[in-house]
Design a protein around this motif. Sequence first.
Motif, short mmCIF file in Angstrom:
data_model
loop_
_atom_site.label_atom_id
_atom_site.label_comp_id
_atom_site.label_asym_id
_atom_site.label_seq_id
_atom_site.Cartn_x
_atom_site.Cartn_y
_atom_site.Cartn_z
N UNK A 54 1.00 -1.01 -0.05
CA UNK A 54 -0.06 -0.13 -0.08
C UNK A 54 0.83 1.20 -0.03
N UNK A 55 0.20 2.41 -0.57
CA UNK A 55 1.16 3.34 -0.68
C UNK A 55 0.73 4.58 0.34
N UNK A 56 1.51 4.89 1.40
CA UNK A 56 0.86 5.91 2.47
C UNK A 56 1.19 7.22 1.72
N UNK A 57 0.32 8.24 2.21
CA UNK A 57 0.47 9.37 1.72
C UNK A 57 0.65 9.66 0.14
N UNK A 58 -0.29 9.36 -0.68
CA UNK A 58 0.12 9.09 -2.03
C UNK A 58 0.00 10.50 -2.72
N UNK A 91 -9.40 -2.73 3.84
CA UNK A 91 -8.63 -2.54 4.77
C UNK A 91 -7.45 -3.51 4.73
N UNK A 92 -6.39 -2.93 5.42
CA UNK A 92 -5.14 -3.54 5.45
C UNK A 92 -4.21 -3.27 6.82
N UNK A 132 -4.11 -0.19 11.04
CA UNK A 132 -5.00 -0.36 10.01
C UNK A 132 -5.33 0.58 9.11
N UNK A 133 -5.21 0.65 7.92
CA UNK A 133 -5.35 1.66 7.10
C UNK A 133 -6.47 1.33 6.18
N UNK A 178 -6.87 6.67 4.16
CA UNK A 178 -6.80 7.25 5.47
C UNK A 178 -6.56 6.16 6.55
N UNK A 179 -6.04 6.72 7.82
CA UNK A 179 -5.95 5.65 8.79
C UNK A 179 -7.28 5.20 9.18
N UNK A 180 -7.48 4.10 9.47
CA UNK A 180 -8.88 3.48 9.80
C UNK A 180 -8.72 3.29 11.29
#
Length: 301
Positions: A127-131, A147-148, A165-166, A190-192
């Motif tokens: 997953x790409x954080x802060x795309x 979600x992951x 979990x995002x 977003x952060x879940x």
Amino acid sequence: MPSVSSTPPDADALFDAALAASEAGDRAGAVAHYRTLLALEPERKHAWYNLGLQLKYLGQWDESLRANQRALELAPENNEAAIWNAAIAATALRDWTTARAMWQRYGIQLQGPVEGEIEDNFGVTPVRLNPDGQGEVVWSRRIDPARARLLNVPLPESGYRFKDIVLHDGAPAGYRKDGDRDVPVFNVLELFQPGPFGTFEVMLDVPTEEAMQAFQDAADRDGMYAEDWTASYQTICKACSEGRPHDHEHQPDDEAAEWQPERRVGLAATSRAQVERLLAHALPPGVEVIEWTTALEPRAS
């Protein structure tokens, strides 16, 4: 004296203006155009879908869900994208009944309990954080289609932590290799749910790879996770990050091919005291601490 009347806005022109605003990254402007258009033509199904899409990227989940549901009312067949985005919005809202119904409508079979929060195993994926920013790509385990749970220790500047979990998008935004398989990269929305870990940055003098593994094993035994950032992180160009990096050579420096004793390590731990115990009492032979710092505090439970 003749009366003066304003020309009513043209629906097609508004649709084009919304598309142009979206292309330019002006999501709020696109939303405004779609809302004006839909006040004129409330049955315009593509506008409802596009409105829901823009609201998704703005994190306006209630409205995004309603817009996608309206798009599905107007076009119930062959509208998989609206189903998926409705499921993402319902997940963000913790509306598990709607989320489950949408995933089932899409054709996804969920295992485990038939109601409540979803926690399944959809395999590992990057997953790409802060795309829209740094765009760091980390590995995660998907617990449902949107979600992951993060499996790497992200760099502190990302703001994310190990085991967070995002909520992520459903459209592939690049690929990475998992063995012989190409697996899609999904952009994080977003952060879940925050995990219990903080991030501690440790500079170590480590004589060998075996000593590095021994340090990681010691951290694991104490309920922490140590990642050798010196080995695991590589800077690549945007085109490769959003495509297939293995199709474009990013050659390491010759020096990097040899073991470098000075290692930058990301250590995930639930308290500073836990790190202090590890570094004071459980270092493998030959491993020395150069310095360490709290990069991201553990979140309050």
